[in-house]
Design a protein around this motif. Structure first.
Motif, PDB file in Angstrom:
ATOM      1  N   THR A  67      21.396  24.159  30.099  1.00  0.00           N
ATOM      2  CA  THR A  67      20.364  25.161  29.886  1.00  0.00           C
ATOM      3  C   THR A  67      20.690  26.339  30.787  1.00  0.00           C
ATOM      4  N   ILE A  68      20.850  27.515  30.188  1.00  0.00           N
ATOM      5  CA  ILE A  68      21.193  28.730  30.909  1.00  0.00           C
ATOM      6  C   ILE A  68      19.999  29.672  30.836  1.00  0.00           C
ATOM      7  N   ILE A  69      19.566  30.212  31.967  1.00  0.00           N
ATOM      8  CA  ILE A  69      18.491  31.196  32.003  1.00  0.00           C
ATOM      9  C   ILE A  69      19.129  32.573  32.154  1.00  0.00           C
ATOM     10  N   VAL A  70      18.802  33.474  31.225  1.00  0.00           N
ATOM     11  CA  VAL A  70      19.335  34.830  31.251  1.00  0.00           C
ATOM     12  C   VAL A  70      18.159  35.780  31.455  1.00  0.00           C
ATOM     13  N   LYS A  71      18.198  36.522  32.550  1.00  0.00           N
ATOM     14  CA  LYS A  71      17.105  37.432  32.901  1.00  0.00           C
ATOM     15  C   LYS A  71      17.402  38.844  32.413  1.00  0.00           C
ATOM     16  N   LYS A  72      16.398  39.707  32.524  1.00  0.00           N
ATOM     17  CA  LYS A  72      16.533  41.108  32.146  1.00  0.00           C
ATOM     18  C   LYS A  72      17.774  41.703  32.802  1.00  0.00           C
ATOM     19  N   ASP A  73      18.522  42.468  32.030  1.00  0.00           N
ATOM     20  CA  ASP A  73      19.746  43.146  32.483  1.00  0.00           C
ATOM     21  C   ASP A  73      20.875  42.178  32.788  1.00  0.00           C
ATOM     22  N   GLU A  74      20.850  40.987  32.182  1.00  0.00           N
ATOM     23  CA  GLU A  74      21.934  40.019  32.280  1.00  0.00           C
ATOM     24  C   GLU A  74      22.425  39.672  30.884  1.00  0.00           C
ATOM     25  N   TYR A  76      25.025  36.705  28.486  1.00  0.00           N
ATOM     26  CA  TYR A  76      25.675  35.402  28.442  1.00  0.00           C
ATOM     27  C   TYR A  76      26.419  35.273  27.117  1.00  0.00           C
ATOM     28  N   LEU A  77      27.657  34.792  27.177  1.00  0.00           N
ATOM     29  CA  LEU A  77      28.462  34.585  25.978  1.00  0.00           C
ATOM     30  C   LEU A  77      28.403  33.113  25.593  1.00  0.00           C
ATOM     31  N   VAL A  78      27.915  32.836  24.374  1.00  0.00           N
ATOM     32  CA  VAL A  78      27.797  31.473  23.858  1.00  0.00           C
ATOM     33  C   VAL A  78      28.997  31.178  22.966  1.00  0.00           C
ATOM     34  N   ASN A  79      29.665  30.067  23.233  1.00  0.00           N
ATOM     35  CA  ASN A  79      30.731  29.582  22.360  1.00  0.00           C
ATOM     36  C   ASN A  79      30.063  29.032  21.103  1.00  0.00           C
TER      37      ASN A  79
END
Length: 104
Positions: A67-74, A76-79
């Motif tokens: 589980t990845i948390i991505v915040k504002k202005d971040e 993430y690249l999902v395979n």
């Protein structure tokens, strides 16, 4: 890629690099994810990857067993070949840009 900077010869301007080279862009979209919203309900896979950029709120990206948390202005690249789903992770609307890319 974590901090905002003022590039040379800029005034009252801050920028943050979100990603580098990752492959050929297929398409892009913006998503407004309501409270308790997201999906798909069943995790899915496909040949292309997703680059998610959060512009408001916070996203929870479930990728395989992580589980990845991505915040504002971040970002993430999902395979795309790994089962995944994306959910709102805060008590208000989350806004994300999703870019589909062919892998390198």
């Amino acid at each position: 890629m974590n901090e905002f900077i003022t590039p040379p010869n800029h005034v009252n301007f801050k920028a943050k690099r979100l990603f580098g080279e990752m492959g050929q862009i297929i398409d892009g979209s913006v998503a407004y994810v309501d409270l308790n919203g997201g999906g798909p309900i069943q995790r899915h896979t496909h040949e292309h990857n997703h680059l998610f950029i959060v512009t408001k709120g916070e996203a929870r990206i479930e990728v395989g067993e992580e589980t990845i948390i991505v915040k504002k202005d971040e970002s993430y690249l999902v395979n795309g070949k790994v089962p995944h789903a994306v959910w709102n992770n805060c008590s208000s609307e989350t806004v994300m840009i999703g870019i589909s890319v062919k892998g390198l």
